[in-house]
Scaffold this motif. Structure first.
Motif, PDB file in Angstrom:
ATOM      1  N   SER A 198       0.830  -1.204   0.000  1.00  8.60           N
ATOM      2  CA  SER A 198       0.000   0.000   0.000  1.00  8.60           C
ATOM      3  C   SER A 198       0.871   1.265   0.000  1.00  8.60           C
ATOM      4  N   GLY A 199       2.190   1.091  -0.107  1.00  7.19           N
ATOM      5  CA  GLY A 199       3.093   2.248  -0.212  1.00  7.19           C
ATOM      6  C   GLY A 199       3.264   3.000   1.096  1.00  7.19           C
ATOM      7  N   ASN A 200       2.963   2.328   2.218  1.00  5.27           N
ATOM      8  CA  ASN A 200       3.023   3.026   3.508  1.00  5.27           C
ATOM      9  C   ASN A 200       4.365   2.902   4.223  1.00  5.27           C
ATOM     10  N   VAL A 201       5.410   2.515   3.514  1.00  2.20           N
ATOM     11  CA  VAL A 201       6.719   2.421   4.159  1.00  2.20           C
ATOM     12  C   VAL A 201       7.644   3.450   3.534  1.00  2.20           C
ATOM     13  N   GLN A 202       8.236   4.249   4.366  1.00  2.00           N
ATOM     14  CA  GLN A 202       9.238   5.195   3.870  1.00  2.00           C
ATOM     15  C   GLN A 202      10.592   4.496   3.945  1.00  2.00           C
ATOM     16  N   SER A 203      11.001   3.916   2.842  1.00  2.00           N
ATOM     17  CA  SER A 203      12.255   3.184   2.867  1.00  2.00           C
ATOM     18  C   SER A 203      13.440   4.143   2.771  1.00  2.00           C
ATOM     19  N   PRO A 204      14.463   3.942   3.600  1.00  2.00           N
ATOM     20  CA  PRO A 204      15.629   4.828   3.555  1.00  2.00           C
ATOM     21  C   PRO A 204      16.396   4.750   2.239  1.00  2.00           C
ATOM     22  N   ILE A 205      16.126   3.755   1.393  1.00  2.00           N
ATOM     23  CA  ILE A 205      16.913   3.661   0.151  1.00  2.00           C
ATOM     24  C   ILE A 205      16.268   4.447  -0.988  1.00  2.00           C
ATOM     25  N   ARG A 206      15.045   4.957  -0.785  1.00  2.00           N
ATOM     26  CA  ARG A 206      14.313   5.534  -1.923  1.00  2.00           C
ATOM     27  C   ARG A 206      15.129   6.602  -2.674  1.00  2.00           C
TER      28      ARG A 206
END
Ligand code: HEM
Length: 213
Positions: A198-206
């Motif tokens: 659902s796109g609810n993770v703010q990944s540090p690699i983005r």
């Protein structure tokens, strides 16, 4: 996949394996739905997020699996590990080891006994059955993408695993503990996959990944 299809495949499996499958079957339907969404990757950035989601699950699950002493079962849990390929795929996409170490991890249920660890192992082994399909989903969209994680088979067979369950789970109580742990593990995976899908993770690699995409 429909429960009946899996059941027909498992008809000759030892009772403990069938019991574990029945315990995870409903959650498996949900997992498959989320995986299809997670694999609808548009570009390398998207694919990195998908691999990051797997990394958080696979690293937690393998670390927990290897914490147990499996020697009484005469089965080597290292035959089930796939983290190396995933680590390498992420490196190929420009995600360094330090960035991988900083990725969020999936929170797993309490697994305290070897019987419960068999349930965890079952989910890890089962997750490779859909790998061919998951490989195809990625390859059709991103033919050049590194796919070691999906394309490399594990080094344990269902036959070996089934034989191990007969040694590790001789009592009905142990088989029930394994099935319950498999179900809790599968639910943990489903919640994890749902959050990512659902796109609810703010990944540090983005941000870093955008630069190499
Ligand atoms: C994290 C855990 C798991 C994930 C992510 C996962 C994912 C998948 C996916 C995406 C598919 C393809 C579905 C389709 O055809 O559209 C699949 C198929 C399948 N899964 Fe799972 N699965 C997991 C665990 C399990 C477990 C524990 C079992 C237990 C035996 C299992 C048994 C199967 C079987 C029998 C198939 C059909 C394979 C085929 O058609 O060749 N899976 N899985």
């Amino acid at each position: 996949m429909p429960v009946s299809t899996a059941e027909s495949r498992l008809v000759n499996a030892p009772p403990a394996v069938r019991q574990m499958w029945l315990a995870v079957a409903d959650a498996h339907t949900d997992a498959t739905r989320h995986m299809e969404r997670l694999h609808a990757v548009k570009d390398a950035d998207d694919y990195c997020q998908t691999l990051a989601a797997y990394f958080g699950w696979q690293d937690s699950a393998e670390t927990l699996l290897l914490r147990f002493d499996w020697s009484p079962t005469q089965w080597d849990p290292r035959t089930l590990t796939r983290l190396d390929g995933l680590h390498q795929d992420l490196l190929d996409l420009g995600v360094s080891s330090a960035q991988q170490a900083a990725l969020p991890r999936c929170r797993l249920p309490e697994i305290n006994t070897l019987a419960e660890a068999v349930g965890l192992a079952m989910v890890l082994l089962g997750s490779t059955l859909g790998a061919q399909k998951m490989h195809r989903w990625v390859r059709d969209r991103l033919p050049e993408a590194p796919v070691r994680f999906f394309a490399t088979p594990v080094r344990t067979s269902w036959r070996d695993f089934g034989a191990m369950t007969e040694r590790a789970l001789p009592t009905a109580q142990q088989r029930a503990a394994a099935a319950s742990a498999a179900a809790r593990t599968m639910h943990a995976f489903v919640s994890w996959a749902e959050t990512w899908a659902s796109g609810n993770v703010q990944s540090p690699i983005r941000e870093e990944v955008k630069q190499v995409a």
